[in-house]
Design an enzyme around this catalytic site. Sequence first.
Site, short mmCIF file in Angstrom:
data_model
loop_
_atom_site.label_atom_id
_atom_site.label_comp_id
_atom_site.label_asym_id
_atom_site.label_seq_id
_atom_site.Cartn_x
_atom_site.Cartn_y
_atom_site.Cartn_z
CB CYS A 147 -0.58 0.17 1.40
SG CYS A 147 -1.97 1.69 1.36
CB CYS A 150 -0.86 2.35 4.02
SG CYS A 150 -1.73 2.07 3.36
CG ASP A 151 3.09 1.27 4.54
OD1 ASP A 151 2.78 1.23 5.04
OD2 ASP A 151 2.95 -0.27 4.01
#
Length: 325
Positions: A147, A150-151
Amino acid sequence: MSVAEDAGSRSESVGHAEYDVVIVGAGPAGLAAGIYARRVGLSCVVLEKGVPGGQVITSPKIENYPGFPEIEGMKLMEAMAEHARAYVEIKEGEEVVRLVKTGDRFELTTPSGRLTSRAVILSTGSYHRKLEVPGEDKLAGKGVSYCATCDGFFFKGRDVVVVGGGNTALTDSLYLNSIGCNVAIVHRRDVFRADKHLQDSVAERDVDVIYNTVVEEIVGDDVVNAVKLRNVNTDAVDTKQVGAVFIAVGEVPTSQLAAELGIRMDPGGFVVVDMSHRTNVPLVYAAGDVAGGIRQIVAAVHGGAVAALSCFEDLAKPYFSRSTR
Ligand code: NAP
């Protein structure tokens, strides 16, 4: 009582309730199904193992959902969930762990109770395919990510690779480039399958592309330090120092519940549905990524709506009674 007011009577847990239809999964397909099912008067609940939105919430930018020329996946799905909640109860954190048919009812078991229903709509989505290479599991969350939104932020200014050649890989690489990562895409062939406009955007940006290459190993003790890359034409192996590996190599359908019911699936594990989103098991419908197809938000929304209306036809038989009068 309006449909919206009716939906306001919420309970904390599943307990033991009975519905016309239970919708499993609150991605775009499940949310659309909930809206349509309630608007035709079916009693209904949406069960979601996590939070509403499905995989779209991890998408940094959506440009092809009509009405929204450019919107973050999270924002689009928040709006969709809010709209759905005006009609239908969405129970979050309720994973369906068992689904069986008993007599003329389906029984769905979740960690907090058991529900019964006359029909079921499966909108369980799909999950990220793994690369299945050494280092992938050990370093998951330590530089291996599925992701980018997200990261990605943690790797600003660092060298990273994105693996894959589809829409997700190219969208992720553009996002990572835009937040200041030094991005190289590693793709196993010499052509991308991603949409042309994404390919054009990648060509315009400072993104390297390493074609005909696969990741052999992800290297690192506590965090990712490097990837071993193999050229599939020459077999030459090269080590590239990177801080993160973003894996975007496709999706695997979440179709275990469908399998338990004996629903027909294609060789990839996607649920087979007809044009009305009926499966081969009466009163079970499927929509969204679990049913394969083009796997687009617009298609998921369409599928959810069609599944709900097919369910209404089968339960209420409105056309049957009219034509036989
Ligand atoms: P995808 O279209 O299935 O692409 C997967 C990519 O990963 C392909 O390039 C494939 O290579 C590669 N791949 C698969 N297994 C691999 C392996 N073991 N090792 C190395 N590479 C591997 O998946 P996706 O990009 O996640 O997209 C899924 C669906 O969501 C698609 O329908 C897509 O259109 C949709 N989507 C749409 C948008 C958008 O429209 N904005 C954004 C994201 C996703 P090959 O090409 O060689 O098979």
